[in-house]
Structure formats: C-alpha cells, structure tokens
Design a protein around this motif. Structure first.
Motif, PDB file in Angstrom:
ATOM      1  N   PRO A  41      -4.552  -2.176   6.412  1.00  0.00           N
ATOM      2  CA  PRO A  41      -4.198  -1.648   7.850  1.00  0.00           C
ATOM      3  C   PRO A  41      -3.271  -1.600   8.499  1.00  0.00           C
ATOM      4  O   PRO A  41      -3.087  -0.924   9.425  1.00  0.00           O
ATOM      5  N   LEU A  42      -2.617  -3.105   8.975  1.00  0.00           N
ATOM      6  CA  LEU A  42      -0.481  -2.732   8.970  1.00  0.00           C
ATOM      7  C   LEU A  42      -0.136  -2.031   7.891  1.00  0.00           C
ATOM      8  O   LEU A  42       0.350  -0.939   9.364  1.00  0.00           O
ATOM      9  N   PHE A  43      -0.452  -1.895   6.883  1.00  0.00           N
ATOM     10  CA  PHE A  43       0.765  -0.244   6.461  1.00  0.00           C
ATOM     11  C   PHE A  43       0.063   0.563   7.025  1.00  0.00           C
ATOM     12  O   PHE A  43       1.219   1.702   7.482  1.00  0.00           O
ATOM     13  N   ASN A  44      -0.744   1.217   7.396  1.00  0.00           N
ATOM     14  CA  ASN A  44      -1.870   1.677   8.079  1.00  0.00           C
ATOM     15  C   ASN A  44      -0.881   2.759   9.147  1.00  0.00           C
ATOM     16  O   ASN A  44      -0.873   3.742   9.565  1.00  0.00           O
ATOM     17  N   THR A  45      -1.046   1.785   9.704  1.00  0.00           N
ATOM     18  CA  THR A  45      -0.748   1.879  11.756  1.00  0.00           C
ATOM     19  C   THR A  45       0.604   1.565  11.680  1.00  0.00           C
ATOM     20  O   THR A  45       1.060   2.391  12.531  1.00  0.00           O
ATOM     21  N   ARG A  46       1.363   1.056  10.542  1.00  0.00           N
ATOM     22  CA  ARG A  46       3.185   0.555  11.150  1.00  0.00           C
ATOM     23  C   ARG A  46       3.376   0.655  10.056  1.00  0.00           C
ATOM     24  O   ARG A  46       4.628   1.358  10.496  1.00  0.00           O
ATOM     25  N   GLY A  47       3.125   1.560   9.105  1.00  0.00           N
ATOM     26  CA  GLY A  47       3.873   1.576   7.660  1.00  0.00           C
ATOM     27  C   GLY A  47       5.095   0.739   7.673  1.00  0.00           C
ATOM     28  O   GLY A  47       4.839  -0.490   7.410  1.00  0.00           O
ATOM     29  N   LEU A  48       6.158   1.122   7.073  1.00  0.00           N
ATOM     30  CA  LEU A  48       7.004   0.192   6.711  1.00  0.00           C
ATOM     31  C   LEU A  48       7.474  -0.760   7.249  1.00  0.00           C
ATOM     32  O   LEU A  48       8.389  -2.061   7.911  1.00  0.00           O
ATOM     33  N   LYS A  49       7.249  -0.310   8.628  1.00  0.00           N
ATOM     34  CA  LYS A  49       8.041  -1.169   9.980  1.00  0.00           C
ATOM     35  C   LYS A  49       7.045  -2.593   9.990  1.00  0.00           C
ATOM     36  O   LYS A  49       7.230  -3.694  10.686  1.00  0.00           O
ATOM     37  N   PHE A  50       5.460  -2.745   9.656  1.00  0.00           N
ATOM     38  CA  PHE A  50       4.993  -3.959   9.829  1.00  0.00           C
ATOM     39  C   PHE A  50       5.753  -5.094   9.120  1.00  0.00           C
ATOM     40  O   PHE A  50       6.793  -4.877   8.846  1.00  0.00           O
ATOM     41  N   THR A  51       6.022  -6.800  10.033  1.00  0.00           N
ATOM     42  CA  THR A  51       6.132  -7.835   9.923  1.00  0.00           C
ATOM     43  C   THR A  51       4.778  -8.234   9.629  1.00  0.00           C
ATOM     44  O   THR A  51       4.581  -8.801   9.399  1.00  0.00           O
TER      45      THR A  51
END
Length: 203
Positions: free
Chosen positions: A21-31
C-alpha cells in the motif's frame, strides 16, 4: 508461541504486505521510516530483514510473481474445466496479492532501481512452461488454431512489458486488470467482429 526473529517468514511477509500500500500511494517516495510506523516496529527490525530499499523492492517483485505462479498451478490442477476457459484464467490471472499492487507505477523503477526493473522483466519471461504446455494441448486437440506458440508468448510478454515501461495505463485510465483482460481477449479471439447471426458477412 515461537519468537519472531529477523529471519522468520511471518515477519518477512508482514513487511512485504505493508510495503504494497505504501508503494501504491507514495511510489518510490515512501521511506523506511513510514514503513516502520505503519508496522508499529523499529526501522532497525526492518533493516535486519531487508538491508536496503532496493532489496525490499526486489523481494516485493518476487512476492507478487510467486503468488501468480501458485495461482496458475491451482488452476491447472482443476478438473472438469474447458481448456479455453482454463487458458483464459491462466493468462489473465491476478491473485489478490498481485492485483493489490498498482502495477502502473512499476515504470518508475527503471531509472532509480534498474536492477529491480530488470528483475520484473525477467520474471515476466520465465515460468511459462505450464502455460505453453496448455497452449500445445489446445492446438493438438483442435481447440486452438495451429499458431506459433513462441510468437504468441512473445506478443503477450511484449505487451505486458509495455505496461511496465511507461505511464500508458495511467494515461489511458485503465487499471492493470482491465488492460490485461483486454489483451487476453484480443489474443484469444482476435479483433475481427463476428457477423451477426443470420446475416451475411461484409464483403
């Protein structure tokens, strides 16, 4: 209850499930900090399992494709199902784990994580043995036209790679599942409309 260690498969799965879900919402910007907060665990624990973000993304790809492979195996083991129906299900398969990932975002991996992106292409090109056997069975039974199966496979792979290589799906407003269904339908049925029942074909 067994202690959850950094190498425990349950912990690895929990982290991968939270990454999607983090990849879905933030793309590669997730930390990794965001990932740790979503899991309620320390970043140190995550790094004990995945030493860096590239490794995490690489395993996320394998996680998805492994579910696809298992889903295909389950379909192929079913009895009492028409071959064409089974083939359509195998080619258009998206398991819950795989479908939950926003695959239209995978093209962003190419520049920052080229090795992970190359791994996506590698997984697309492998694991076709059972599907090819099903195609060969269909041709032998006369259910499918005697087309070149390597050409069919190449067309399928190339189309899926185009979905991953650009923002085509985002621009077209299609989900990956919708696009995949259309690809399978076109490859299995063609694009020439059948004449209306009782009417003459257009000459």
């Amino acid at each position: 209850m067994a202690k959850i260690t950094p190498n425990h498969p349950e912990l690895r799965q929990r982290i991968l499930d939270a990454t999607i879900p983090l990849f879905n919402t933030r793309g590669l910007k997730f930390t990794m900090d965001e990932l740790a907060r979503s899991l309620g665990m320390s970043k140190k624990t995550i790094y004990a399992v995945f030493p860096d973000k590239a490794t995490l993304l690489h395993e996320m790809v394998d996680y998805c494709f492994d579910f696809i492979r298992e889903g295909k195996s389950q379909i192929l083991r079913r009895d009492g199902q028409e071959l064409t129906q089974k083939l359509r299900q195998v080619l258009g398969l998206l398991t819950d784990k795989y479908e939950s990932i926003d695959l239209s975002r995978l093209h962003v991996l190419r520049e920052k994580y080229p090795a992970v992106y190359a791994h996506v292409a590698e997984r697309l090109e492998t694991g076709w043995e059972d599907t090819v056997a099903l195609l060969e069975q269909g041709v032998a039974a006369g259910v499918l036209r005697p087309v070149s199966i390597p050409i069919f496979k190449t067309m399928m792979e190339s189309t899926l790679e185009q979905f991953f290589q650009s923002d085509l799906l985002l621009r077209s407003g299609l989900t990956y599942k919708q696009a995949l269904d259309q690809v399978v339908d076109i490859l299995l049925r063609g694009i020439i409309a059948e004449p209306e029942r009782g009417g003459a074909e257009h000459e």
